[in-house]
Design an enzyme around this catalytic site. Structure first.
Site, PDB file in Angstrom:
ATOM      1  N   LYS A  40       0.869  -1.180   0.000  1.00  0.00           N
ATOM      2  CA  LYS A  40       0.000   0.000   0.000  1.00  0.00           C
ATOM      3  C   LYS A  40       0.902   1.225   0.000  1.00  0.00           C
ATOM      4  O   LYS A  40       1.950   1.210   0.655  1.00  0.00           O
ATOM      5  CB  LYS A  40      -0.876   0.027   1.259  1.00  0.00           C
ATOM      6  CG  LYS A  40      -1.901  -1.092   1.317  1.00  0.00           C
ATOM      7  CD  LYS A  40      -2.750  -0.970   2.569  1.00  0.00           C
ATOM      8  CE  LYS A  40      -3.580  -2.220   2.782  1.00  0.00           C
ATOM      9  NZ  LYS A  40      -4.151  -2.329   4.107  1.00  0.00           N
TER      10      LYS A  40
ATOM     11  N   ARG B  10       6.578   1.598   6.689  1.00  0.00           N
ATOM     12  CA  ARG B  10       6.066   0.867   7.836  1.00  0.00           C
ATOM     13  C   ARG B  10       6.987  -0.334   8.035  1.00  0.00           C
ATOM     14  O   ARG B  10       7.210  -1.106   7.105  1.00  0.00           O
ATOM     15  CB  ARG B  10       4.645   0.376   7.563  1.00  0.00           C
ATOM     16  CG  ARG B  10       4.112  -0.484   8.703  1.00  0.00           C
ATOM     17  CD  ARG B  10       2.797  -1.148   8.363  1.00  0.00           C
ATOM     18  NE  ARG B  10       2.298  -1.919   9.482  1.00  0.00           N
ATOM     19  CZ  ARG B  10       1.497  -2.969   9.363  1.00  0.00           C
ATOM     20  NH1 ARG B  10       1.098  -3.381   8.169  1.00  0.00           N
ATOM     21  NH2 ARG B  10       1.090  -3.611  10.431  1.00  0.00           N
TER      22      ARG B  10
ATOM     23  N   HIS C 248       0.714  -3.068  15.208  1.00  0.00           N
ATOM     24  CA  HIS C 248      -0.309  -2.093  14.782  1.00  0.00           C
ATOM     25  C   HIS C 248      -0.202  -0.812  15.603  1.00  0.00           C
ATOM     26  O   HIS C 248      -1.166  -0.052  15.718  1.00  0.00           O
ATOM     27  CB  HIS C 248      -1.741  -2.639  14.954  1.00  0.00           C
ATOM     28  CG  HIS C 248      -2.090  -3.787  14.069  1.00  0.00           C
ATOM     29  ND1 HIS C 248      -2.801  -4.882  14.509  1.00  0.00           N
ATOM     30  CD2 HIS C 248      -1.841  -4.029  12.755  1.00  0.00           C
ATOM     31  CE1 HIS C 248      -2.977  -5.738  13.514  1.00  0.00           C
ATOM     32  NE2 HIS C 248      -2.398  -5.251  12.439  1.00  0.00           N
TER      33      HIS C 248
ATOM     34  N   LEU D 141      -9.379  -3.956  14.011  1.00  0.00           N
ATOM     35  CA  LEU D 141      -9.874  -5.216  13.450  1.00  0.00           C
ATOM     36  C   LEU D 141      -9.739  -5.173  11.938  1.00  0.00           C
ATOM     37  O   LEU D 141     -10.637  -4.711  11.225  1.00  0.00           O
ATOM     38  CB  LEU D 141     -11.339  -5.440  13.851  1.00  0.00           C
ATOM     39  CG  LEU D 141     -11.674  -5.256  15.344  1.00  0.00           C
ATOM     40  CD1 LEU D 141     -13.173  -5.425  15.581  1.00  0.00           C
ATOM     41  CD2 LEU D 141     -10.881  -6.249  16.203  1.00  0.00           C
ATOM     42  N   GLY D 142      -8.588  -5.605  11.438  1.00  0.00           N
ATOM     43  CA  GLY D 142      -8.380  -5.703   9.987  1.00  0.00           C
ATOM     44  C   GLY D 142      -8.272  -7.175   9.654  1.00  0.00           C
ATOM     45  O   GLY D 142      -8.969  -8.005  10.246  1.00  0.00           O
TER      46      GLY D 142
ATOM     47  N   ARG E  58      -5.142 -15.924  11.336  1.00  0.00           N
ATOM     48  CA  ARG E  58      -4.324 -16.300  12.504  1.00  0.00           C
ATOM     49  C   ARG E  58      -5.218 -16.673  13.682  1.00  0.00           C
ATOM     50  O   ARG E  58      -6.255 -16.051  13.888  1.00  0.00           O
ATOM     51  CB  ARG E  58      -3.414 -15.134  12.918  1.00  0.00           C
ATOM     52  CG  ARG E  58      -2.366 -14.811  11.890  1.00  0.00           C
ATOM     53  CD  ARG E  58      -1.583 -13.551  12.236  1.00  0.00           C
ATOM     54  NE  ARG E  58      -1.476 -12.689  11.075  1.00  0.00           N
ATOM     55  CZ  ARG E  58      -1.264 -11.375  11.103  1.00  0.00           C
ATOM     56  NH1 ARG E  58      -1.092 -10.763  12.252  1.00  0.00           N
ATOM     57  NH2 ARG E  58      -1.203 -10.692   9.985  1.00  0.00           N
TER      58      ARG E  58
ATOM     59  N   ASP F  76     -12.959 -13.018   4.899  1.00  0.00           N
ATOM     60  CA  ASP F  76     -13.539 -11.697   4.683  1.00  0.00           C
ATOM     61  C   ASP F  76     -14.871 -11.595   5.430  1.00  0.00           C
ATOM     62  O   ASP F  76     -15.785 -12.389   5.203  1.00  0.00           O
ATOM     63  CB  ASP F  76     -13.745 -11.456   3.181  1.00  0.00           C
ATOM     64  CG  ASP F  76     -14.054  -9.992   2.898  1.00  0.00           C
ATOM     65  OD1 ASP F  76     -14.995  -9.449   3.525  1.00  0.00           O
ATOM     66  OD2 ASP F  76     -13.352  -9.386   2.068  1.00  0.00           O
TER      67      ASP F  76
ATOM     68  N   GLY G  29     -10.412  -2.384   8.660  1.00  0.00           N
ATOM     69  CA  GLY G  29     -11.422  -2.891   7.721  1.00  0.00           C
ATOM     70  C   GLY G  29     -12.703  -3.402   8.363  1.00  0.00           C
ATOM     71  O   GLY G  29     -13.807  -2.985   7.989  1.00  0.00           O
TER      72      GLY G  29
ATOM     73  N   GLY H 125     -13.525  -3.244  11.781  1.00  0.00           N
ATOM     74  CA  GLY H 125     -13.992  -2.308  12.813  1.00  0.00           C
ATOM     75  C   GLY H 125     -14.725  -1.108  12.245  1.00  0.00           C
ATOM     76  O   GLY H 125     -15.705  -0.633  12.807  1.00  0.00           O
TER      77      GLY H 125
ATOM     78  N   ASN I  25     -16.199  -0.998   9.213  1.00  0.00           N
ATOM     79  CA  ASN I  25     -17.279  -1.318   8.269  1.00  0.00           C
ATOM     80  C   ASN I  25     -18.331  -2.302   8.741  1.00  0.00           C
ATOM     81  O   ASN I  25     -19.393  -2.383   8.133  1.00  0.00           O
ATOM     82  CB  ASN I  25     -16.676  -1.867   6.973  1.00  0.00           C
ATOM     83  CG  ASN I  25     -15.838  -0.822   6.266  1.00  0.00           C
ATOM     84  OD1 ASN I  25     -16.336   0.230   5.899  1.00  0.00           O
ATOM     85  ND2 ASN I  25     -14.548  -1.103   6.099  1.00  0.00           N
TER      86      ASN I  25
HETATM   87  N1  ADP Z   1     -17.637  -3.372   4.061  1.00  0.00           N
HETATM   88  C1  ADP Z   1     -17.064  -4.260   4.867  1.00  0.00           C
HETATM   89  N2  ADP Z   1     -17.813  -4.942   5.765  1.00  0.00           N
HETATM   90  C2  ADP Z   1     -17.261  -5.844   6.594  1.00  0.00           C
HETATM   91  N3  ADP Z   1     -15.941  -6.139   6.607  1.00  0.00           N
HETATM   92  C3  ADP Z   1     -15.152  -5.495   5.743  1.00  0.00           C
HETATM   93  C4  ADP Z   1     -15.655  -4.520   4.832  1.00  0.00           C
HETATM   94  N4  ADP Z   1     -14.615  -4.040   4.116  1.00  0.00           N
HETATM   95  C5  ADP Z   1     -13.518  -4.693   4.550  1.00  0.00           C
HETATM   96  N5  ADP Z   1     -13.831  -5.575   5.522  1.00  0.00           N
HETATM   97  C6  ADP Z   1     -12.932  -6.467   6.263  1.00  0.00           C
HETATM   98  O1  ADP Z   1     -11.692  -5.808   6.439  1.00  0.00           O
HETATM   99  C7  ADP Z   1     -10.607  -6.715   6.163  1.00  0.00           C
HETATM  100  C8  ADP Z   1      -9.395  -5.931   5.686  1.00  0.00           C
HETATM  101  O2  ADP Z   1      -9.080  -4.972   6.634  1.00  0.00           O
HETATM  102  P1  ADP Z   1      -7.770  -4.052   6.511  1.00  0.00           P
HETATM  103  O3  ADP Z   1      -7.751  -3.173   7.691  1.00  0.00           O
HETATM  104  O4  ADP Z   1      -7.727  -3.441   5.175  1.00  0.00           O
HETATM  105  O5  ADP Z   1      -6.681  -5.186   6.674  1.00  0.00           O
HETATM  106  P2  ADP Z   1      -5.141  -5.302   6.336  1.00  0.00           P
HETATM  107  O6  ADP Z   1      -4.549  -3.945   6.580  1.00  0.00           O
HETATM  108  O7  ADP Z   1      -4.691  -6.315   7.329  1.00  0.00           O
HETATM  109  O8  ADP Z   1      -5.043  -5.753   4.928  1.00  0.00           O
HETATM  110  C9  ADP Z   1     -11.183  -7.652   5.123  1.00  0.00           C
HETATM  111  O9  ADP Z   1     -10.544  -8.901   5.186  1.00  0.00           O
HETATM  112  C10 ADP Z   1     -12.649  -7.761   5.549  1.00  0.00           C
HETATM  113  O10 ADP Z   1     -12.804  -8.814   6.481  1.00  0.00           O
HETATM  114  C1  UVW Z   2       1.239  -6.715  12.396  1.00  0.00           C
HETATM  115  C2  UVW Z   2       0.088  -7.126  11.574  1.00  0.00           C
HETATM  116  O1  UVW Z   2      -0.629  -8.032  11.915  1.00  0.00           O
HETATM  117  O2  UVW Z   2      -0.130  -6.418  10.463  1.00  0.00           O
HETATM  118  P1  UVW Z   2      -1.252  -6.687   9.352  1.00  0.00           P
HETATM  119  O3  UVW Z   2      -2.569  -6.549  10.024  1.00  0.00           O
HETATM  120  O4  UVW Z   2      -1.002  -5.602   8.338  1.00  0.00           O
HETATM  121  O5  UVW Z   2      -1.015  -8.079   8.830  1.00  0.00           O
HETATM  122 MG    MG Z   3      -3.490  -3.298   8.253  1.00  0.00          MG
END
Ligand code: ADP
Ligand code: UVW
Ligand code: MG
Length: 403
Positions: free
Chosen positions: A19, A96, A185, A214-215, A246, A287, A335, A337, A339
């Site tokens: 990114k 990063r 994070h 929560l990504g 994980r 997802d 992502g 958290g 959405n």
């Molecule tokens: N509109 C949405 N509704 C629910 N979950 C979502 C939505 N958009 C993205 N996500 C969730 O967010 C995750 C990605 O989050 P992100 O913070 O971009 O992660 P990373 O930085 O680890 O790639 C996706 O795997 C999905 O589970």
């Molecule tokens: C540290 C870590 O888990 O980063 P990411 O969510 O980007 O995989």
């Molecule tokens: Mg991330």
């Protein structure tokens, strides 16, 4: 550095993604943003948006074998908009870097010694640090004259008290191998906890916040008066919450059991816990959108995966409420958290006794802005606060090189 060099390129290299954002720090304007996905696979995809040049999104699908190839493709896209890496307006490149160990608790200008240390930490961030290193090396080759700055995921957590950072294992063994909880994070937890204070109209020093990042990777942190006092990830980004792929917390004896009785090697177990566990291991999808869709169709496996995810999240909210004593806000970010209204609702359902509740209408609203979603009567503000790791990295990078 020339006085008109006010631009910073930020690179966030993930295990299979890159990114990036180009920002002009004079006014904090985003000039270009983009993402390369599926690096190393047959069809990598680059999505580039030159905000400065009209904002028309461009996409490219072709094989990019590694982060080196991905960054070169990004540099080409930027050049096309007259924003190339050769620009004299570029002041620095901010990276990063996920694991900074004990040594790096501040943004750091990268030299050979710093690179060596990031490399030494690869075993404790095997999915992340190698990609971060490739990003740095390629950027150095493209602009050897520019300062390259590392901003570490672990830095914000270095304020954790010793009793939160130490595992209860033999001290000599732990110290000899630097086994302790580092947390990750951190750039996001720092940014979001500050933005949450702003949303409450308070100074960060006045508020206690639980941040739920929560990504795909996920972590929680307890932030007291602007300082992190506990976080859910540990030596590596594997500990804590249930994540996309994980496991988060498990009994460590699960590993010995699998090694001794299922014939799995430690590499195989590592891969199992990091890449084939969490939501994807439980139901085949990582997802949250897809999981919710399946639940709406009555899919039981998806429903159980969701319940396990939420159960762990609620345990951390409870734990960090006890750690902080007084909680002013719980902030959802990243992502999922930002959405997923169902995740936010389920996370605090029935916790009114703890001062936690969400207002269904506010929770359902879609907005890219930081906002409070709890009802007026609730003692704790529940908030959705979009994270911006890239902006935070750009700010820290620019502060360092323009000082
Ligand atoms: N509109 C949405 N509704 C629910 N979950 C979502 C939505 N958009 C993205 N996500 C969730 O967010 C995750 C990605 O989050 P992100 O913070 O971009 O992660 P990373 O930085 O680890 O790639 C996706 O795997 C999905 O589970
Ligand atoms: C540290 C870590 O888990 O980063 P990411 O969510 O980007 O995989
Ligand atoms: Mg991330």
């Amino acid at each position: 550095m020339t006085t008109d060099a006010t631009r910073v390129l930020v690179l966030n290299s993930g295990s299979s993604s890159l990114k990036y954002q180009l920002l002009d720090m004079n006014g904090g304007v985003r000039l270009a943003v983009g993402l390369v996905e599926r690096i190393g696979e047959q069809a990598s995809r680059l999505v580039h948006t030159p905000l400065a040049a009209g904002g028309e999104k461009r996409e490219r699908e072709e094989r990019m074998a590694d982060h080196d190839a991905a960054l070169k493709a990004v540099a080409d896209e930027l050049s096309e908009d007259g924003l190339g890496l050769d620009s004299p307006e570029l002041a620095a490149i901010g990276h990063r870097v996920v694991h900074g160990g004990l040594r790096f608790t501040e943004p750091t200008v990268i030299d050979e010694a710093v690179l060596k240390e990031i490399e030494r930490l690869v075993p404790v961030a095997p999915l992340h640090n190698p990609a971060n290193l490739t990003g740095i090396r390629t950027a150095q080759r493209l602009r050897p004259d520019l300062p390259q700055v590392a901003v570490f995921d672990t830095a914000f957590h270095s304020s954790m008290p010793e009793y939160a950072a130490r595992y209860a294992i033999d001290v000599e063994t732990a110290d000899a191998h630097r086994v302790r909880r580092y947390g990750f994070h951190g750039t996001s937890h720092a940014y979001v906890s500050r933005e949450t204070a702003k949303l409450l109209g308070k100074d960060p020093s006045e508020v206690n916040v639980i941040v739920l990042h929560l990504g795909n990777g996920a972590s929680a942190s307890a932030v007291a008066g602007g300082r992190c006092v506990d976080t859910s990830m540990g030596l590596t980004p594997l500990e804590g919450l249930v994540m996309g792929t994980r496991s988060g917390d498990i009994d460590p004896a699960v590993i010995f059991h699998l090694e001794r009785n299922a014939g799995l090697s430690s590499d195989e177990i590592d891969e199992l816990l990091n890449k084939k566990s969490g939501l994807i291991g439980l139901c085949g999808d990582n997802d949250m959108r897809e999981i919710r869709r399946r639940i709406d169709e009555g899919d039981k496996r998806a429903a159980l995966a969701f319940d396990i995810y939420i159960h762990r999240l609620r345990k951390y909210i409870g734990a960090y409420t006890a750690v902080l004593g007084r909680v002013d806000a719980v902030a959802f970010t990243a992502g999922v958290g930002e959405n997923s209204a169902p995740v936010r609702e389920a996370a605090v359902l029935g916790l009114e006794e703890m001062g936690l509740a969400v207002d269904a209408r506010l929770n359902a609203e879609r907005s890219g802005e930081a906002r409070i979603i709890s009802p007026d009567y609730a003692r704790v503000a529940v908030a959705v606060v979009p994270t911006d790791e890239e902006l935070e990295i750009a700010n820290q990078t620019y502060a360092l090189v323009s000082a």
